[in-house]
Motif scaffolding. Structure first.
Motif, PDB file in Angstrom:
ATOM      1  N   ASN A  90      -3.047   6.577   5.210  1.00  0.00           N
ATOM      2  CA  ASN A  90      -3.521   6.840   3.844  1.00  0.00           C
ATOM      3  C   ASN A  90      -3.958   8.300   3.683  1.00  0.00           C
ATOM      4  O   ASN A  90      -3.727   8.926   2.650  1.00  0.00           O
ATOM      5  CB  ASN A  90      -4.680   5.904   3.506  1.00  0.00           C
ATOM      6  CG  ASN A  90      -5.052   5.947   2.032  1.00  0.00           C
ATOM      7  OD1 ASN A  90      -4.300   5.495   1.173  1.00  0.00           O
ATOM      8  ND2 ASN A  90      -6.208   6.510   1.738  1.00  0.00           N
TER       9      ASN A  90
ATOM     10  N   THR B 238      -2.683  11.081   1.081  1.00  0.00           N
ATOM     11  CA  THR B 238      -3.671  11.747   0.224  1.00  0.00           C
ATOM     12  C   THR B 238      -3.503  13.264   0.283  1.00  0.00           C
ATOM     13  O   THR B 238      -3.592  13.961  -0.736  1.00  0.00           O
ATOM     14  CB  THR B 238      -5.093  11.354   0.658  1.00  0.00           C
ATOM     15  OG1 THR B 238      -5.248   9.936   0.526  1.00  0.00           O
ATOM     16  CG2 THR B 238      -6.142  12.047  -0.207  1.00  0.00           C
TER      17      THR B 238
ATOM     18  N   ASN C  12       0.816  -1.209   0.000  1.00  0.00           N
ATOM     19  CA  ASN C  12       0.000   0.000   0.000  1.00  0.00           C
ATOM     20  C   ASN C  12       0.851   1.262   0.000  1.00  0.00           C
ATOM     21  O   ASN C  12       0.636   2.174  -0.801  1.00  0.00           O
ATOM     22  CB  ASN C  12      -0.935  -0.015   1.214  1.00  0.00           C
ATOM     23  CG  ASN C  12      -1.966   1.107   1.171  1.00  0.00           C
ATOM     24  OD1 ASN C  12      -2.167   1.748   0.152  1.00  0.00           O
ATOM     25  ND2 ASN C  12      -2.614   1.347   2.289  1.00  0.00           N
TER      26      ASN C  12
ATOM     27  N   VAL D 154      -5.471  -0.926  -8.111  1.00  0.00           N
ATOM     28  CA  VAL D 154      -6.597  -0.729  -7.194  1.00  0.00           C
ATOM     29  C   VAL D 154      -7.384   0.514  -7.581  1.00  0.00           C
ATOM     30  O   VAL D 154      -8.621   0.525  -7.552  1.00  0.00           O
ATOM     31  CB  VAL D 154      -6.103  -0.642  -5.732  1.00  0.00           C
ATOM     32  CG1 VAL D 154      -7.248  -0.267  -4.792  1.00  0.00           C
ATOM     33  CG2 VAL D 154      -5.482  -1.963  -5.302  1.00  0.00           C
ATOM     34  N   ASP D 155      -6.657   1.584  -7.953  1.00  0.00           N
ATOM     35  CA  ASP D 155      -7.336   2.813  -8.380  1.00  0.00           C
ATOM     36  C   ASP D 155      -8.233   2.551  -9.591  1.00  0.00           C
ATOM     37  O   ASP D 155      -9.381   3.008  -9.654  1.00  0.00           O
ATOM     38  CB  ASP D 155      -6.305   3.890  -8.730  1.00  0.00           C
ATOM     39  CG  ASP D 155      -5.507   4.327  -7.512  1.00  0.00           C
ATOM     40  OD1 ASP D 155      -6.085   4.367  -6.426  1.00  0.00           O
ATOM     41  OD2 ASP D 155      -4.310   4.632  -7.668  1.00  0.00           O
TER      42      ASP D 155
ATOM     43  N   LYS E  37      -9.909   3.303  -1.554  1.00  0.00           N
ATOM     44  CA  LYS E  37      -8.585   2.692  -1.594  1.00  0.00           C
ATOM     45  C   LYS E  37      -8.190   2.169  -0.225  1.00  0.00           C
ATOM     46  O   LYS E  37      -7.672   1.050  -0.086  1.00  0.00           O
ATOM     47  CB  LYS E  37      -7.563   3.711  -2.100  1.00  0.00           C
ATOM     48  CG  LYS E  37      -6.180   3.125  -2.360  1.00  0.00           C
ATOM     49  CD  LYS E  37      -5.279   4.158  -3.011  1.00  0.00           C
ATOM     50  CE  LYS E  37      -3.912   3.556  -3.329  1.00  0.00           C
ATOM     51  NZ  LYS E  37      -3.014   4.532  -3.987  1.00  0.00           N
TER      52      LYS E  37
ATOM     53  N   LEU F 102     -11.318   0.635  -8.595  1.00  0.00           N
ATOM     54  CA  LEU F 102     -12.298   1.474  -7.895  1.00  0.00           C
ATOM     55  C   LEU F 102     -13.066   2.367  -8.867  1.00  0.00           C
ATOM     56  O   LEU F 102     -14.251   2.655  -8.653  1.00  0.00           O
ATOM     57  CB  LEU F 102     -11.588   2.320  -6.838  1.00  0.00           C
ATOM     58  CG  LEU F 102     -11.058   1.533  -5.620  1.00  0.00           C
ATOM     59  CD1 LEU F 102     -10.183   2.417  -4.750  1.00  0.00           C
ATOM     60  CD2 LEU F 102     -12.213   0.963  -4.808  1.00  0.00           C
TER      61      LEU F 102
ATOM     62  N   TYR G  25     -12.223   7.085  -4.610  1.00  0.00           N
ATOM     63  CA  TYR G  25     -10.777   7.236  -4.782  1.00  0.00           C
ATOM     64  C   TYR G  25     -10.084   7.418  -3.432  1.00  0.00           C
ATOM     65  O   TYR G  25      -9.021   6.857  -3.185  1.00  0.00           O
ATOM     66  CB  TYR G  25     -10.467   8.425  -5.690  1.00  0.00           C
ATOM     67  CG  TYR G  25      -8.976   8.686  -5.836  1.00  0.00           C
ATOM     68  CD1 TYR G  25      -8.199   7.852  -6.627  1.00  0.00           C
ATOM     69  CD2 TYR G  25      -8.367   9.741  -5.160  1.00  0.00           C
ATOM     70  CE1 TYR G  25      -6.831   8.068  -6.744  1.00  0.00           C
ATOM     71  CE2 TYR G  25      -7.010   9.963  -5.275  1.00  0.00           C
ATOM     72  CZ  TYR G  25      -6.244   9.126  -6.068  1.00  0.00           C
ATOM     73  OH  TYR G  25      -4.897   9.345  -6.171  1.00  0.00           O
TER      74      TYR G  25
END
Length: 864
Positions: A374, A378, A318, A474-475, A806, A478, A802
């Motif tokens: 995360n 971000t 991750n 993963v993005d 995630k 999603l 997003y």
């Protein structure tokens, strides 16, 4: 509130971190105090009427559930060599029956004499005990081979040997073994000269040593003495079904009180392993409990590191940075230590339910840490390197509130299980809920403080060619999920409806089983040992059927005893094979044997006498020991009360018609017996059925009622909490969509695949709610955050997917992989628990990123 807290801790970040380390160090000491417990006492509520009755009956008749049954066979059982080996085995076990202080003091003095002058060899020590074979065998069993093989023992070697001797001495002092019964030590009844006296089946010398028969004639004479008493069949010896020949001897060990049974089982296993020439199987609740605790310990040491390794890999995938691995690991490590350490300091034990706490806390802890970290990455571009403290506080304020809200609702979901009547589940509820609070507190304290102290860096491997973050797999996933939820919400719910219909049909097939033996795999040596040893002798565990004459000395009536006899015959009759009762023991056997002895040992007189006077006379002239002076011969104590008003039938469960006798089967068996006794018992008599299996049936009832109560209460509290948090009535039902769907699917899978509801799987629903609500709150809170900026519903869903999606996906990945590690467990329910929770995590994730946005798009619900 959260803003002020972050301001406080980020002002001097080193101090909070130091405080966390100090608390962790103190609570870590509690882990050293933690103990394991698999007893029925750790599950049953102490106020339960049946449990209280069970406890009271044990005071009268002793603990007839806590015994070890050892089956001993040999390729040539009726040979001098075999009988000598079995005798030595029995003598080694008898060392723990009656503590002989004089003998043990002499042994200790001999040892000190042998080791007074160094150097000394192990052989020299053994020479001191040539006249004491039992102690010599003990030394050979317990002393490590590397010490035995040394020619010169050093001081540490001597201390090691002395420590082993003293430890064994303390075990003997506990008098943990109440009685030992075996063919070699058994007594029978003689009726010569108008008296009833007991005699040893094998004669003893004046010093108490048995004179084991060595010739064929003497061995045959012993065999005939053993077979003379019909009550010994399937109790002291097992027979071959076709020929009737004796194939196995039994050694029955009854334990006293709540003493260190686990230690004595260790000693028994050590003794048994020293006789490879004998074919030995062991069964009994203490044996199962000891191995159960060993397996728990093994699982903890094996699974926790594996789960840590799995979540470490997830963290790296991750965040692709050292801090992205270390900070979450430190967070969940501290939470783990705080929770288990607190249990140790407060004196709580880990049960079969509590074993799920370490993996649960690691997995859930990783969830909160991932969300916090995360958010940092971000908002990385919004944080100024020159004033990181303010930037990190701004980034952490929103996510810390979200994590706190998620943690609070998870706490609420877990704590509802305190309504369960099962003590172990209540304890799990408290410490899992407390562990969640610890995890939340550490996550929103340690990570922000550490980020302020660490250099402000973004992982290079996550930066694209244009210096902006890369679009990962993963993005992309999603993005597809968001578009599906926006464009096809109706189709999604049609599919969900079909799945729910199938799942509900499966849930109706769900059964309950709380039998601890079924925690072991079918091919596990423990389960096989118990099954083989039990079935050879008509059952390795069972229950008590107590018949009350409702008058003192009523047991001495031939009418009463014949009623007992008819009940026993009905219990083992071929037409009642579905009861799976292989053998019964009762006071009747003593009376029948007395009657036979007084009639020249004629087998036709192995029956209840016709007159009360005969029974009273037999009891008056019978010579037996009454060590506790309670008015009962010691051999009678498991079968009659002190007033001779009640008689206890010990019924042993065997595998006659089924391979598995679980809670469902036991309940059916007990119900059938109750119906029979209610219909046939003479007027004036009453009955009680109790024992370990009966208590397990009651325990199953508590598991089911606790599951339903806890589930409904969890859903209600979570809905209320979320409604209050979002200040919207529609938020509560919306949040329950994915959890409700997941729970129904989970029960459906269990029903269709024959997975029973037991102590471990019964907490899955609460875990589903507790963990599922985390993802839901993260999604809804993030959705509300971006919706308030004036974006359309579709645009907000895409943005939320997003940012929160995630974190939800990687959290689910950590949880799923973490719980899948449990498939390496030694226990069947733990393996199934790991698989079911992993599937649950997948379902809750799909619900959070697909069902909830679909519901928002379909209904247009506003959360602003």
């Amino acid at each position: 509130m959260m803003n002020r807290y972050l301001t406080l801790i980020l002002k001097r970040p080193f101090i909070p971190i130091l405080g966390l380390i100090v608390i962790t160090a103190y609570l870590a000491l509690g882990i050293l105090k933690i103990q394991l417990d698999s007893s029925i006492e750790s599950f049953m509520p102490k106020h339960d009427a049946e449990y209280i009755e069970y406890s009271e009956i044990k005071k009268t008749y002793g603990d007839n559930d806590r015994f070890a049954q050892i089956s001993v066979a040999h390729t040539n059982l009726w040979s001098a060599d075999a009988l000598n080996s079995i005798n030595e085995l029995l003598i080694d076990i008898e060392e723990y029956e009656d503590f002989d202080e004089v003998k043990e003091d002499r042994r200790l003095k001999q040892f000190h004499t042998a080791t007074r002058l160094l150097p000394v060899s192990y052989e020299k020590i053994k020479d001191q005990f040539n006249a004491d074979p039992p102690f010599l065998r003990f030394l050979n069993r317990k002393i490590p081979s590397e010490i035995q093989n040394k020619n010169r023992l050093n001081e540490n070697d001597i201390k090691t040997i002395e420590k082993l001797i003293l430890h064994d001495l303390e075990l003997k002092k506990s008098n943990i073994i109440d009685t030992i019964l075996s063919p070699l030590s058994a007594k029978d009844i003689s009726g010569e000269d108008d008296s009833l006296e007991t005699y040893d089946l094998i004669e003893c010398e004046p010093n108490g040593q048995r004179v084991i028969p060595q010739t064929k004639t003497d061995i045959e004479a012993f065999k005939q003495r053993l077979k003379k008493n019909p009550a010994y069949r399937n109790r002291l010896y097992a027979t071959e079904k076709l020929t009737g020949g004796i194939t196995d001897f039994a050694i029955l060990i009854k334990f006293a009180g709540c003493l260190p049974r686990e230690e004595i089982v260790c000693a028994l296993m050590n003794i048994i392993n020293a006789y490879p020439e004998l074919e030995i199987y062991i069964s009994g609740v203490p044996y199962v409990a000891k191995n159960f605790n060993d397996y728990i310990q093994k699982d903890l040491f094996k699974n926790v590191p594996l789960i840590l390794l799995v979540v470490t890999i997830i963290f790296y995938l991750n965040f692709k940075s050292l801090r992205g691995v270390f900070l979450p690991l430190a967070t969940l490590g501290m939470a783990e230590i705080w929770t288990i350490g607190l249990m140790g300091h407060l004196g709580y034990k880990i049960t079969s339910v509590g074993i799920t706490l370490p993996p649960l806390l690691i997995s859930v802890g990783s969830s909160y840490a991932i969300h916090v970290l995360n958010q940092y990455y971000t908002d990385f571009g919004l944080i100024s390197p020159d004033n990181r403290r303010i930037g990190i506080k701004t980034a952490m304020t929103h996510i810390s509130v979200t994590v706190f809200l998620a943690g609070f609702t998870t706490f609420a979901a877990f704590i509802t299980l305190v309504t369960s009547q099962v003590s172990a589940i209540q304890e799990w509820a408290v410490f899992s809920a407390v562990g969640i609070l610890f995890t939340v507190f550490i996550s929103i304290t340690l990570i922000p403080c550490a980020l302020v102290m660490l250099p402000h860096k973004f992982p290079k491997s996550l930066i694209g060619k244009n210096k902006s973050p890369k679009l990962t797999f993963v993005d992309k996933l999603l993005v597809i999920t968001a578009k599906t939820a926006i464009r096809h919400p109706k189709k999604i719910y049609v599919v969900v409806g079909i799945i729910l219909a199938i799942s509900i049909a499966g849930a109706l097939r769900l059964k309950v089983d709380t039998d601890i033996l079924h925690y072991f795999k079918a091919d596990d040596p423990v389960r096989q040992n118990v099954t083989i040893a039990g079935d050879k002798f008509g059952g390795g565990w069972g229950f008590s059927v107590i018949i009350d004459s409702n008058e003192p000395d009523g047991v001495k009536s031939p009418e009463f005893l014949n009623t007992i006899e008819s009940i026993r015959q009905w219990l083992v009759a071929d037409e009642n094979a579905d009861l799976n009762i292989g053998r019964t023991d009762a006071f009747n056997d003593f009376i029948k044997r007395m009657h036979m002895a007084m009639n020249n040992d004629d087998p036709d007189y192995f029956r209840i006498p016709e007159t009360r006077m005969d029974i009273v006379d037999y009891l008056e002239i019978y010579s037996g020991d009454d060590d506790d002076s309670d008015g009962r011969i010691d051999e009678f104590e498991p079968f009659v009360d002190t007033d001779f008003q009640q008689s206890n039938i010990l019924a042993r469960l065997s595998h006659k018609t089924v391979e598995r006798i679980g809670t469902v089967q036991v309940k059916r068996i007990l119900n059938k017996i109750e119906q029979h006794l209610t219909a046939t018992l003479p007027a004036g008599y009453s009955f009680t059925i109790t024992g370990y299996p009966a208590i397990e049936v009651q325990l199953a009832h508590y598991v089911v009622t606790g599951q339903l109560t806890g589930l409904l209460l969890s859903l209600f509290i979570v809905a209320i909490v979320i409604t209050i948090l979002f200040r919207k009535f529609t938020a509560g039902p919306l949040a329950l969509i994915d959890m409700g769907v997941t729970i129904i699917i989970n029960f459906g899978i269990m029903g269709w695949f024959g997975i029973h509801l037991d102590m471990v799987t019964s907490i899955i629903a609460s875990i589903t709610i507790g963990i599922g609500v985390d993802d839901t709150i993260h999604f809804l809170n993030t959705y509300r955050h971006y919706k308030n900026k004036g974006t359309s519903i579709s645009g907000t869903i895409e943005k939320t997917m997003y940012v929160a999606g995630k974190a939800i996906v990687f959290t689910s990945l950590a949880l799923t992989c973490g719980f899948l590690v449990l498939i390496t467990s030694s226990f069947q329910p733990i393996i199934l628990f790991g698989i079911l929770i992993a599937l649950t995590m997948v379902n809750t994730t799909v619900g959070s990123i697909l069902l909830i946005p679909s519901a928002i798009k379909l209904t247009g619900i506003e959360l602003d």
